[in-house]
Design an enzyme around this catalytic site. Sequence first.
Site, PDB file in Angstrom:
ATOM      1  N   HIS A  50       0.869  -1.191   0.000  1.00 45.26           N
ATOM      2  CA  HIS A  50       0.000   0.000   0.000  1.00 45.26           C
ATOM      3  C   HIS A  50       0.900   1.232   0.000  1.00 45.26           C
ATOM      4  O   HIS A  50       1.510   1.562   1.017  1.00 45.26           O
ATOM      5  CB  HIS A  50      -0.901   0.011   1.235  1.00 45.26           C
ATOM      6  CG  HIS A  50      -1.826   1.188   1.305  1.00 45.26           C
ATOM      7  ND1 HIS A  50      -3.151   1.070   1.662  1.00 45.26           N
ATOM      8  CD2 HIS A  50      -1.642   2.505   1.061  1.00 45.26           C
ATOM      9  CE1 HIS A  50      -3.725   2.249   1.649  1.00 45.26           C
ATOM     10  NE2 HIS A  50      -2.821   3.161   1.284  1.00 45.26           N
ATOM     11  N   LEU A  75       2.489   7.180  -4.394  1.00 50.20           N
ATOM     12  CA  LEU A  75       3.655   7.743  -5.098  1.00 50.20           C
ATOM     13  C   LEU A  75       3.362   9.118  -5.683  1.00 50.20           C
ATOM     14  O   LEU A  75       4.292   9.798  -6.109  1.00 50.20           O
ATOM     15  CB  LEU A  75       4.104   6.809  -6.226  1.00 50.20           C
ATOM     16  CG  LEU A  75       4.863   5.550  -5.821  1.00 50.20           C
ATOM     17  CD1 LEU A  75       5.163   4.699  -7.053  1.00 50.20           C
ATOM     18  CD2 LEU A  75       6.154   5.895  -5.084  1.00 50.20           C
ATOM     19  N   ARG A  76       2.050   9.493  -5.773  1.00 50.49           N
ATOM     20  CA  ARG A  76       1.676  10.779  -6.397  1.00 50.49           C
ATOM     21  C   ARG A  76       2.138  10.812  -7.851  1.00 50.49           C
ATOM     22  O   ARG A  76       2.297   9.794  -8.490  1.00 50.49           O
ATOM     23  CB  ARG A  76       2.237  11.982  -5.618  1.00 50.49           C
ATOM     24  CG  ARG A  76       2.102  11.922  -4.105  1.00 50.49           C
ATOM     25  CD  ARG A  76       0.693  11.822  -3.615  1.00 50.49           C
ATOM     26  NE  ARG A  76       0.642  12.012  -2.163  1.00 50.49           N
ATOM     27  CZ  ARG A  76      -0.322  11.560  -1.390  1.00 50.49           C
ATOM     28  NH1 ARG A  76      -1.330  10.856  -1.894  1.00 50.49           N
ATOM     29  NH2 ARG A  76      -0.314  11.797  -0.097  1.00 50.49           N
ATOM     30  N   ASN A  91      -5.260   7.333  -5.894  1.00 50.56           N
ATOM     31  CA  ASN A  91      -5.978   8.567  -5.537  1.00 50.56           C
ATOM     32  C   ASN A  91      -5.246   9.824  -6.011  1.00 50.56           C
ATOM     33  O   ASN A  91      -4.956  10.724  -5.236  1.00 50.56           O
ATOM     34  CB  ASN A  91      -6.280   8.629  -4.025  1.00 50.56           C
ATOM     35  CG  ASN A  91      -5.031   8.634  -3.156  1.00 50.56           C
ATOM     36  OD1 ASN A  91      -3.981   8.149  -3.550  1.00 50.56           O
ATOM     37  ND2 ASN A  91      -5.154   9.201  -1.954  1.00 50.56           N
ATOM     38  N   LYS A  99      -9.377  -0.363  -5.714  1.00 44.03           N
ATOM     39  CA  LYS A  99      -9.375   0.323  -4.417  1.00 44.03           C
ATOM     40  C   LYS A  99     -10.730   0.966  -4.146  1.00 44.03           C
ATOM     41  O   LYS A  99     -11.237   1.733  -4.961  1.00 44.03           O
ATOM     42  CB  LYS A  99      -8.291   1.395  -4.438  1.00 44.03           C
ATOM     43  CG  LYS A  99      -8.283   2.295  -3.216  1.00 44.03           C
ATOM     44  CD  LYS A  99      -7.707   1.593  -2.001  1.00 44.03           C
ATOM     45  CE  LYS A  99      -7.875   2.434  -0.755  1.00 44.03           C
ATOM     46  NZ  LYS A  99      -6.683   2.627   0.000  1.00 44.03           N
ATOM     47  N   HIS A 114     -10.386   1.061   1.998  1.00 43.51           N
ATOM     48  CA  HIS A 114     -10.161   2.071   3.046  1.00 43.51           C
ATOM     49  C   HIS A 114     -11.355   1.944   3.987  1.00 43.51           C
ATOM     50  O   HIS A 114     -12.457   2.391   3.672  1.00 43.51           O
ATOM     51  CB  HIS A 114     -10.060   3.480   2.455  1.00 43.51           C
ATOM     52  CG  HIS A 114      -9.766   4.505   3.515  1.00 43.51           C
ATOM     53  ND1 HIS A 114      -8.550   5.132   3.638  1.00 43.51           N
ATOM     54  CD2 HIS A 114     -10.526   4.968   4.537  1.00 43.51           C
ATOM     55  CE1 HIS A 114      -8.574   5.946   4.683  1.00 43.51           C
ATOM     56  NE2 HIS A 114      -9.765   5.872   5.243  1.00 43.51           N
ATOM     57  N   HIS A 129      -4.487  -0.727   6.069  1.00 41.64           N
ATOM     58  CA  HIS A 129      -4.071   0.059   7.229  1.00 41.64           C
ATOM     59  C   HIS A 129      -5.016  -0.126   8.425  1.00 41.64           C
ATOM     60  O   HIS A 129      -5.639   0.810   8.913  1.00 41.64           O
ATOM     61  CB  HIS A 129      -3.894   1.549   6.913  1.00 41.64           C
ATOM     62  CG  HIS A 129      -4.917   2.153   5.998  1.00 41.64           C
ATOM     63  ND1 HIS A 129      -6.265   2.063   6.204  1.00 41.64           N
ATOM     64  CD2 HIS A 129      -4.766   2.877   4.868  1.00 41.64           C
ATOM     65  CE1 HIS A 129      -6.886   2.702   5.236  1.00 41.64           C
ATOM     66  NE2 HIS A 129      -6.013   3.202   4.412  1.00 41.64           N
ATOM     67  N   LEU A 149      -4.758   9.044   8.102  1.00 44.78           N
ATOM     68  CA  LEU A 149      -6.058   8.390   8.173  1.00 44.78           C
ATOM     69  C   LEU A 149      -5.923   6.940   7.741  1.00 44.78           C
ATOM     70  O   LEU A 149      -5.256   6.679   6.746  1.00 44.78           O
ATOM     71  CB  LEU A 149      -7.076   9.108   7.276  1.00 44.78           C
ATOM     72  CG  LEU A 149      -7.526  10.470   7.810  1.00 44.78           C
ATOM     73  CD1 LEU A 149      -8.345  11.207   6.758  1.00 44.78           C
ATOM     74  CD2 LEU A 149      -8.330  10.299   9.108  1.00 44.78           C
ATOM     75  N   HIS A 204       3.057  14.572   1.658  1.00 48.08           N
ATOM     76  CA  HIS A 204       2.411  15.878   1.431  1.00 48.08           C
ATOM     77  C   HIS A 204       3.475  16.929   1.720  1.00 48.08           C
ATOM     78  O   HIS A 204       4.250  16.771   2.678  1.00 48.08           O
ATOM     79  CB  HIS A 204       1.247  16.111   2.408  1.00 48.08           C
ATOM     80  CG  HIS A 204       0.075  15.224   2.190  1.00 48.08           C
ATOM     81  ND1 HIS A 204      -0.908  15.493   1.256  1.00 48.08           N
ATOM     82  CD2 HIS A 204      -0.286  14.065   2.789  1.00 48.08           C
ATOM     83  CE1 HIS A 204      -1.828  14.528   1.293  1.00 48.08           C
ATOM     84  NE2 HIS A 204      -1.479  13.652   2.205  1.00 48.08           N
ATOM     85  N   ALA A 247      -3.702  14.563   5.703  1.00 44.77           N
ATOM     86  CA  ALA A 247      -3.437  13.287   6.378  1.00 44.77           C
ATOM     87  C   ALA A 247      -2.372  12.519   5.628  1.00 44.77           C
ATOM     88  O   ALA A 247      -2.455  12.374   4.406  1.00 44.77           O
ATOM     89  CB  ALA A 247      -4.719  12.463   6.424  1.00 44.77           C
TER      90      ALA A 247
HETATM   91  O1  DOR Z   1      -3.164   9.287   5.797  1.00 42.47           O
HETATM   92  C1  DOR Z   1      -3.546   9.010   4.674  1.00 42.47           C
HETATM   93  N1  DOR Z   1      -3.030   9.605   3.581  1.00 42.47           N
HETATM   94  N2  DOR Z   1      -4.529   8.122   4.546  1.00 42.47           N
HETATM   95  C2  DOR Z   1      -5.108   7.880   3.368  1.00 42.47           C
HETATM   96  O2  DOR Z   1      -6.013   7.100   3.322  1.00 42.47           O
HETATM   97  C3  DOR Z   1      -4.699   8.627   2.162  1.00 42.47           C
HETATM   98  C4  DOR Z   1      -3.347   9.124   2.277  1.00 42.47           C
HETATM   99  C5  DOR Z   1      -3.020  10.169   1.226  1.00 42.47           C
HETATM  100  O3  DOR Z   1      -3.293   9.935   0.041  1.00 42.47           O
HETATM  101  O4  DOR Z   1      -2.474  11.207   1.579  1.00 42.47           O
HETATM  102 ZN    ZN Z   2      -3.327   5.100   1.647  1.00 45.36          ZN
END
Ligand code: DOR
Ligand code: ZN
Length: 346
Positions: A13, A16-17, A41, A99, A136, A174, A219, A251, A263
Amino acid sequence: MTQITLRRPDDMHLHLRDGAMLEAVLPETARHFARAIIMPNLVPPVVTARDAAAYRDRILAALPDGMAFDPLMTLYLTEATDPADVAAAHASGLVKAVKLYPAGATTNSQSGVRDFDKVRGVLEKMAEIGLPLCVHGEVTDSDIDIFDREAVFIDRVLDPIRRATPGLRVVMEHVTTKDGIDYIGETEKNLAGTITTHHLIINRNHILAGGIRPHYYCLPVAKRELHRLALREAATSGDKRYFLGTDSAPHPDHLKEHACGCAGCFTATNTMALLAHVFGEEGALDRLEGFTSNHGAAFYGLPANEDRITLEKTTTPARFPAKIDTGAGTITVFDPGFPVHWQVRD
Ligand code: DOR
Ligand code: ZN
């Protein structure tokens, strides 16, 4: 034990953005990991087989020369996902999982699922072809306390989905609660759980007591100590239903250290050293390889990696970069808050 050699691990899991962030974080994972399940995502999300193929190409293009890494692609489930597209993406070998984000549950989940009946057809197709669903597991109802969202999700969403489609292979991602561990522990078939590195290390006090620590906010949010202890027991038990999914989620610092901070914990850089520390504390170093390198591959029907990595015990605390500069802003590497005496040998 002063060193331990493992099959090269997989991260089941990983975020990588894209673009400059992808370029900066990909080597942090590829340095130690052979493969990773890549979260879809992005903005916009990776919804179709065509999106996944294009994203895979961008990941491989960002990989530095001389590094090997196999991105295991996923599709982001929406209420409009076409079962035939999913089946074709699976048949071609491109996609290893789908997902499920409940709409609004986390970063970039707005396109996720609101009405679970609308994805019934896709889930039935996935059960038929043996394609796993990564979940999730949090409800988003505003009247449910954030610390209860995983436990309520199991009762209201996950268990009904699994009863309606018993052949569906599900990864509860997670896991952060004893409730989640108990639910997986009761189940004989078609259910596994990933556990992150950071949820083995922090509880909710680490985020909130003595000052708010935004780099520990992720999260599902870390829970009470009793839950962390249940996760540690599961991860180090040798039980094949549990495997590593770091959820390493970068982030930029200005969005973490913010009035409404994002998160995500970024753990790619030091995950293997931290896990050696945790498994060492639990007297379970002999079970580390199962958790990081064997159980996940077996669940996904992948061959085990042939390559090996070695972790060495260090006399002085191992040094990790506190921050990494990226073209999309500086990111902070997860700081466990204690000295770590393990490092991966280069
Ligand atoms: O903490 C998290 N960050 N939980 C997630 O489910 C998504 C992830 C994110 O994409 O930043
Ligand atoms: Zn995640």
